[in-house]
Design an enzyme around this catalytic site. Structure first.
Site, PDB file in Angstrom:
ATOM      1  CG  ASP A 107      -1.926   1.080   1.324  1.00 15.90           C
ATOM      2  OD1 ASP A 107      -2.961   1.056   0.640  1.00 15.90           O
ATOM      3  OD2 ASP A 107      -1.663   1.987   2.123  1.00 15.90           O
ATOM      4  CG  HIS A 157      -5.843  -2.898   0.057  1.00 19.35           C
ATOM      5  ND1 HIS A 157      -5.129  -2.421  -1.024  1.00 19.35           N
ATOM      6  CD2 HIS A 157      -5.396  -2.206   1.145  1.00 19.35           C
ATOM      7  CE1 HIS A 157      -4.296  -1.468  -0.611  1.00 19.35           C
ATOM      8  NE2 HIS A 157      -4.428  -1.321   0.693  1.00 19.35           N
TER       9      HIS A 157
END
Length: 314
Positions: free
Chosen positions: A108, A290
């Site tokens: 991320d 994610h």
């Protein structure tokens, strides 16, 4: 599930004008260093499933809470969170341990930092492993300006920049609900209203989706953000256009051997031009959302260790 009491105890290390809370495994190996960089809104604890596996493979695993997170320093100046400062912290951490270079792993926002670090300090990075966020082409317009044109002022990247302090306060007032609703499996985080998604997640009283982790694991993140607040970490977003300018003169091509791991259900889009900027890349796709290394820890470890073994063999 992981027992939080098994996570290593941290050390506070002074580097680059700040103190970083650093967790380690495998230092006794005297092996190659590998630095794991967390994303937002995360913590070094997000790498709990990788540390022992990498240490067992002979690596010295170094996992900092980067500035703004956990018990690391939280400078008050917004510009103290730009890519020069964030990458400078990591270089100073290598200097602290006496390492010329290391393998850097990012997820991320941590991936964004690792991409920028590799551009700014290519001689200090020997290999790159990034999860979720592919290399971001610099483009002709600053990133926030471009996003505002395409996605509007309510898109959270833009909102963080144009309305400073608003989201910070909402998230700090609803830390448990926000993180509980963020950390879920297999689901994009942007539905049904992607513009205000972070505030929507903080205000949602009913749990959303399948939990990513146990209550005791979630408590580690909640406790950390109740202590630190969110402003320091959101200040990373508030430097995106500054970073765009800081990277104007660097060579945009990353030559290091690179592993890119995507989650097939991640809302972050895969890059269609990755090899234009990262020619020595291998891509792995996992069936998850994610939070790749937390949702699919064994598969992530296998992909990383297999790739590292291949690199060592060449």
């Amino acid at each position: 599930m992981f027992n939080p009491t098994d996570f290593p105890k941290p050390t506070l290390i002074s580097v680059n004008g700040v103190e970083l809370e650093v967790f380690e495994a495998g230092r006794q190996n005297a092996g190659e260093p590998i630095v794991l960089c967390h994303g937002w809104p995360e913590h070094a604890f997000s790498w709990r499933h990788q540390m022992a596996a990498l240490a067992a493979a002979g690596y010295h695993v170094i996992v900092p809470n980067q500035r703004g997170y956990g018990n690391s320093s939280r400078p008050t100046e917004v510009t103290d969170y730009d890519i020069e400062h964030l990458s400078g912290d990591l270089i100073a951490l290598l200097d602290h341990y006496g390492y010329e270079d290391a393998t850097f792993v990012g997820h991320d926002w941590g991936a964004m930092v690792v991409w920028g670090l590799t551009l700014l300090h290519p001689n200090r990075v020997n290999k790159v492993i990034n999860l979720s966020l592919p290399y971001q082409e610099r483009g002709e317009k600053p990133w926030i300006e471009f996003m505002e044109e395409i996605l509007g002022g309510d898109y959270y990247f833009v909102h963080f920049n144009r309305q400073p302090g608003v989201a910070d306060a909402v998230l700090e007032d609803n830390t448990f609900r926000f993180l509980r609703n963020m950390y879920r499996k297999n689901e994009p985080l942007g539905e049904p209203e992607p513009g205000m998604v972070m505030i929507n997640l903080a205000n949602a009283e009913t749990p959303l989706g399948e939990p990513l982790m146990s209550d005791s694991e979630l408590a580690v993140f909640v406790s950390a953000f109740e202590t630190s607040g969110f402003t320091g970490s959101i200040n990373w977003y508030r430097n995106l256009d500054r970073n765009w300018r800081l990277l104007a003169e660097v060579n945009p091509i990353i030559q290091q051997p690179t592993l890119m791991i995507y989650g097939d259900r991640d809302a972050v889009p895969k890059s269609e031009i990755l090899t234009n900027f990262v020619p020595n890349v291998e891509v792995v796709n996992l069936d998850c959302g994610h939070w790749i290394q937390q949702e699919k820890p064994e598969e992530t470890n296998q992909a990383i260790l297999r790739w590292l073994e291949q690199q060592d063999a060449t």
